[in-house]
Design a protein around this motif. Structure first.
Motif, PDB file in Angstrom:
ATOM      1  N   VAL A 178      15.862 -10.927   7.456  1.00 60.20           N
ATOM      2  CA  VAL A 178      14.772 -10.630   8.382  1.00 60.20           C
ATOM      3  C   VAL A 178      13.446 -11.107   7.799  1.00 60.20           C
ATOM      4  N   LEU A 179      12.701 -11.839   8.605  1.00 60.05           N
ATOM      5  CA  LEU A 179      11.316 -12.171   8.276  1.00 60.05           C
ATOM      6  C   LEU A 179      10.437 -11.206   9.057  1.00 60.05           C
ATOM      7  N   GLU A 311       0.102 -10.310   2.685  1.00 63.68           N
ATOM      8  CA  GLU A 311       0.451  -8.983   2.191  1.00 63.68           C
ATOM      9  C   GLU A 311       1.334  -8.203   3.154  1.00 63.68           C
ATOM     10  N   LYS A 312       1.413  -8.652   4.421  1.00 66.53           N
ATOM     11  CA  LYS A 312       2.250  -7.958   5.398  1.00 66.53           C
ATOM     12  C   LYS A 312       3.472  -8.779   5.801  1.00 66.53           C
ATOM     13  N   THR A 313       3.698  -9.903   5.126  1.00 69.95           N
ATOM     14  CA  THR A 313       4.836 -10.764   5.444  1.00 69.95           C
ATOM     15  C   THR A 313       5.856 -10.688   4.312  1.00 69.95           C
ATOM     16  N   ARG A 314       7.085 -10.337   4.657  1.00 69.12           N
ATOM     17  CA  ARG A 314       8.148 -10.231   3.656  1.00 69.12           C
ATOM     18  C   ARG A 314       9.477 -10.668   4.253  1.00 69.12           C
ATOM     19  N   VAL A 315      10.362 -11.124   3.361  1.00 68.77           N
ATOM     20  CA  VAL A 315      11.719 -11.509   3.753  1.00 68.77           C
ATOM     21  C   VAL A 315      12.687 -10.560   3.060  1.00 68.77           C
ATOM     22  N   CYS A 316      13.513  -9.916   3.836  1.00 68.83           N
ATOM     23  CA  CYS A 316      14.456  -8.942   3.282  1.00 68.83           C
ATOM     24  C   CYS A 316      15.801  -9.082   3.986  1.00 68.83           C
ATOM     25  N   HIS A 317      16.756  -8.284   3.552  1.00 71.49           N
ATOM     26  CA  HIS A 317      18.069  -8.248   4.184  1.00 71.49           C
ATOM     27  C   HIS A 317      18.248  -6.880   4.814  1.00 71.49           C
ATOM     28  N   SER A 318      18.979  -6.836   5.909  1.00 71.96           N
ATOM     29  CA  SER A 318      19.122  -5.562   6.614  1.00 71.96           C
ATOM     30  C   SER A 318      20.049  -4.585   5.893  1.00 71.96           C
ATOM     31  N   LEU A 319      20.942  -5.105   5.021  1.00 75.57           N
ATOM     32  CA  LEU A 319      21.934  -4.241   4.359  1.00 75.57           C
ATOM     33  C   LEU A 319      21.833  -4.246   2.843  1.00 75.57           C
ATOM     34  N   ASN A 320      21.648  -5.417   2.240  1.00 74.45           N
ATOM     35  CA  ASN A 320      21.681  -5.549   0.782  1.00 74.45           C
ATOM     36  C   ASN A 320      20.310  -5.883   0.212  1.00 74.45           C
ATOM     37  N   LYS A 321      20.164  -5.629  -1.073  1.00 74.64           N
ATOM     38  CA  LYS A 321      18.923  -5.992  -1.754  1.00 74.64           C
ATOM     39  C   LYS A 321      18.843  -7.502  -1.858  1.00 74.64           C
ATOM     40  N   SER A 322      17.669  -8.063  -1.531  1.00 71.68           N
ATOM     41  CA  SER A 322      17.480  -9.503  -1.544  1.00 71.68           C
ATOM     42  C   SER A 322      16.373  -9.849  -2.526  1.00 71.68           C
ATOM     43  N   ILE A 323      16.770 -10.468  -3.627  1.00 70.25           N
ATOM     44  CA  ILE A 323      15.840 -10.802  -4.724  1.00 70.25           C
ATOM     45  C   ILE A 323      15.126  -9.516  -5.143  1.00 70.25           C
ATOM     46  N   ASP A 324      13.816  -9.402  -4.915  1.00 67.83           N
ATOM     47  CA  ASP A 324      13.093  -8.188  -5.316  1.00 67.83           C
ATOM     48  C   ASP A 324      12.829  -7.248  -4.152  1.00 67.83           C
ATOM     49  N   GLU A 325      13.341  -7.581  -2.977  1.00 71.31           N
ATOM     50  CA  GLU A 325      13.056  -6.793  -1.781  1.00 71.31           C
ATOM     51  C   GLU A 325      14.187  -5.808  -1.496  1.00 71.31           C
ATOM     52  N   GLU A 326      13.803  -4.560  -1.250  1.00 76.02           N
ATOM     53  CA  GLU A 326      14.787  -3.547  -0.862  1.00 76.02           C
ATOM     54  C   GLU A 326      15.276  -3.818   0.565  1.00 76.02           C
ATOM     55  N   PRO A 327      16.491  -3.378   0.897  1.00 75.92           N
ATOM     56  CA  PRO A 327      16.999  -3.610   2.250  1.00 75.92           C
ATOM     57  C   PRO A 327      16.209  -2.825   3.300  1.00 75.92           C
ATOM     58  N   GLY A 328      16.194  -3.353   4.513  1.00 75.17           N
ATOM     59  CA  GLY A 328      15.514  -2.683   5.609  1.00 75.17           C
ATOM     60  C   GLY A 328      14.044  -3.078   5.717  1.00 75.17           C
ATOM     61  N   PHE A 329      13.461  -2.772   6.863  1.00 74.81           N
ATOM     62  CA  PHE A 329      12.058  -3.128   7.100  1.00 74.81           C
ATOM     63  C   PHE A 329      11.460  -2.170   8.121  1.00 74.81           C
ATOM     64  N   ASP A 330      10.121  -2.094   8.141  1.00 74.56           N
ATOM     65  CA  ASP A 330       9.379  -1.268   9.094  1.00 74.56           C
ATOM     66  C   ASP A 330       8.794  -2.158  10.182  1.00 74.56           C
ATOM     67  N   PHE A 331       8.886  -1.676  11.424  1.00 73.53           N
ATOM     68  CA  PHE A 331       8.332  -2.435  12.542  1.00 73.53           C
ATOM     69  C   PHE A 331       7.910  -1.464  13.631  1.00 73.53           C
ATOM     70  N   LEU A 332       6.642  -1.510  14.006  1.00 71.77           N
ATOM     71  CA  LEU A 332       6.073  -0.669  15.068  1.00 71.77           C
ATOM     72  C   LEU A 332       6.263   0.818  14.798  1.00 71.77           C
ATOM     73  N   GLY A 333       6.204   1.204  13.519  1.00 76.58           N
ATOM     74  CA  GLY A 333       6.324   2.611  13.157  1.00 76.58           C
ATOM     75  C   GLY A 333       7.748   3.079  12.941  1.00 76.58           C
ATOM     76  N   PHE A 334       8.735   2.192  13.102  1.00 74.33           N
ATOM     77  CA  PHE A 334      10.140   2.530  12.910  1.00 74.33           C
ATOM     78  C   PHE A 334      10.652   1.871  11.634  1.00 74.33           C
ATOM     79  N   ASN A 335      11.606   2.508  10.977  1.00 74.53           N
ATOM     80  CA  ASN A 335      12.310   1.906   9.845  1.00 74.53           C
ATOM     81  C   ASN A 335      13.694   1.495  10.316  1.00 74.53           C
ATOM     82  N   ILE A 336      14.023   0.229  10.113  1.00 71.45           N
ATOM     83  CA  ILE A 336      15.299  -0.331  10.565  1.00 71.45           C
ATOM     84  C   ILE A 336      16.083  -0.760   9.330  1.00 71.45           C
ATOM     85  N   LYS A 337      17.250  -0.175   9.140  1.00 74.50           N
ATOM     86  CA  LYS A 337      18.010  -0.413   7.924  1.00 74.50           C
ATOM     87  C   LYS A 337      19.490  -0.167   8.183  1.00 74.50           C
ATOM     88  N   GLN A 338      20.334  -0.902   7.454  1.00 75.59           N
ATOM     89  CA  GLN A 338      21.779  -0.706   7.542  1.00 75.59           C
ATOM     90  C   GLN A 338      22.273  -0.021   6.269  1.00 75.59           C
TER      91      GLN A 338
END
Length: 565
Positions: A178-179, A311-338
């Protein structure tokens, strides 16, 4: 104090306008503009837009919206005019036209939610707001037929919940990269020439929009030029921002095949892009492709004068840790994660819940309210808390919010316990004074008045989780499908249960004029029997009607209570 005959006559003239007839005339024209734009008949679109803007029906409705309906109706522009009386409304409506002129904006600064910094708002004069409302009525149906299906911000009939539901559908069956991106100072840095090129409207409208963009802004008594950006605070500004960003998703998607074979298996290679105003997410199964899309979007934004906010742009994975980014992301006040789950066929579960930041901000707001009401009446505290709790819980009741609701409920209980102990000195005394049994349940409530019911505090736990249904494809309120939009209106997140029952009972139509409710309409609830005569708030005793049809207090108390325009 006596009213002159002239003022009485004027008041009657404005309030007795046949709003039903005016609304029908404008709706028909907007539907024709929408359909002409759908079939690509630009000549018909321009002709109908000019007809609408010359229409007295549209002029009256534009003035009503900015002087009576809109939330910011009492905020003055540079002319220091906050409101208009009926005579002034009539005069404004009769003389309203696109004249290619614009007054300077009045700048005010408002705090950003959860931050110490502030953002500027440019407030037009009431006359300019009315002209912008008129122009928007003509332009919006044309562009609603063109906008991409996964654009959800500042559009009629679409909401943040639709965007979240589309994301859930996209990643619900497979984990993906996810970008999560944000455009820096979107409203403040838009290139005017590029915006006018993309609007691509007839010359008179183009010159009027240019006048609004170049009108300048008054801040602290000094006039500053506006060489870029669209002013936040204008009626038409959100539509212009959507127009200038239109095409980004379509252009990026067109560069990728729908199906690509990976390790011998067919994979959906089209990126999913969901945009809400200047915030957007890109979802794709391949990380290098996500990084490539990020660069392409940056290049696409350059001619418009916009850039991504690092500072507000990040690339992550929805399920697994990706490089230094934890899985999941916040969007419109919601946290979306597997989350891994071996008991499911997929091996994971997709959970959407309130973000930690949103929960903390909500708790801080509740804490400040309790702190500010140390010596206030219990009723005043409950009223203030109920307003905040209702709005926050309604926004998040469409996702997996049970745990968040329990946490906030517990923390609020502790706040109120401490609040009561400061007043009584003892915990036992606190529970005795402020917690009462209502419907066989102990709740925080005011002391019941003589012969009446106590005012009770709403709890987060009382809100039932109900999943939101995403808007269908390219549907728009301008398509005239009132059955579909009436059904959606009854299930909007945040709508009180009694209003939902009334809308269902009335088939989503106004009780007085018979017109169907549309997204964005204002309505009010009336009692068939006034409260002073023992009237209740049960749905059998209520009705709803459109807000622009409201009467004086005496008439309202004696009329049927139904939702109406």
């Amino acid at each position: 104090m006596k009213m002159s005959k002239t003022s009485v006559k004027t008041t009657v003239e404005w309030e007795t306008l046949n709003w039903r007839k005016l609304e029908i005339a404008v709706t028909k024209l907007q539907k024709r503009i929408y359909r002409a734009s759908q079939r690509g008949d630009i000549k018909a679109v321009r002709k109908l837009q000019k007809t609408l803007m010359r229409s007295s029906s549209a002029q009256f409705i534009a003035v009503r919206k900015v002087t009576q309906d809109n939330k910011g109706k009492n905020i003055a522009g540079v002319d220091k005019v906050k409101s208009l009386n009926p005579q002034q409304r009539l005069n404004l409506a009769k003389n309203l036209k696109i004249d290619r002129r614009a007054s300077a904006l009045r700048r005010i600064w408002i705090p950003k939610p959860g931050r110490s910094e502030k953002r500027p708002l440019g407030i037009p004069t009431i006359k300019d707001r009315a002209k912008q409302a008129l122009a928007k009525m003509a332009l919006e149906p044309e562009w609603e037929a063109k906008f991409e299906e996964t654009s959800y911000g500042f559009r009629p009939g679409r909401s943040a919940h639709d965007a979240i539901e589309h994301i859930f559908t996209s990643i619900g069956q497979s984990s993906k990269y996810v970008l999560d991106a944000d455009i820096a100072k979107c409203f403040d840095q838009i290139n005017h020439q590029e915006l006018l090129r993309k609007v691509n409207t007839f010359p008179t409208m183009r010159r009027q929009i240019k006048a609004w963009l170049k009108s300048g802004v008054m801040d602290g008594g000094e006039l500053f030029p506006t060489n870029e950006g669209t002013p936040q605070g204008g009626v038409i500004s959100p539509l212009l921002a959507n127009i200038v960003l239109h095409g980004m998703m379509q252009d990026i998607k067109s560069q990728y095949p729908k199906i690509k074979r990976v390790n011998g298996k067919p994979v959906n290679w089209k990126p999913c892009i969901v945009r809400y105003a200047d915030d957007f997410v890109v979802i794709h199964p391949d990380r290098p492709t996500i990084m490539e899309i990020k660069e392409k979007i940056s290049e696409w934004l350059k001619p418009i004068g916009l850039t991504l906010k690092d500072e507000k742009t990040r690339v992550c994975h929805s399920l697994n840790k990706s490089i230094d980014e934890e899985p999941g992301f916040d969007f419109l006040g919601f946290n979306i994660k597997q989350y891994p789950d071996n008991n499911t066929r997929l091996g994971f579960k997709t959970i959407i819940q309130p973000s930690e930041k949103s929960v903390r901000q909500h708790l801080q707001e509740l804490r400040e309210i309790v702190k500010a009401h140390k010596s206030a009446k219990t009723v005043d505290l409950i009223k203030k808390l109920n307003h905040v709790i209702r709005g926050w819980a309604n926004y998040y009741k469409t996702v997996c919010s049970s745990l968040a609701f329990k946490r906030v409920h517990h923390d609020l209980y502790m706040m109120l316990t401490q609040w009561g102990k400061r007043r009584t000195g003892k915990y036992d005394r606190t529970y005795q004074m402020y917690w009462h049994e209502v419907n066989a349940v102990k709740v925080f409530a005011s002391n019941p008045p003589n012969g009446g019911e106590p005012m009770t505090l709403q709890t987060h736990n009382q809100y039932r989780i109900k999943r939101h249904v995403e808007v269908k494809g390219g549907n728009s309120p301008y398509d005239g499908n009132w059955v579909y939009w009436g059904e959606r209106l009854r299930n909007l997140p945040g709508l009180p249960t009694r209003v939902q029952k009334l809308l269902k009972k009335q088939n989503s139509k106004c009780s007085e004029c018979g017109l169907s409710f549309k997204p964005g309409d204002k309505w009010e609830i009336d009692r068939r029997i006034p409260r002073s005569n023992g009237g209740k708030d049960h749905s059998s005793a209520l009705s709803s009607r459109q807000n622009w049809k409201r009467k004086s207090a005496e008439v309202r108390e004696n009329s049927p209570m139904q939702p109406s325009h």
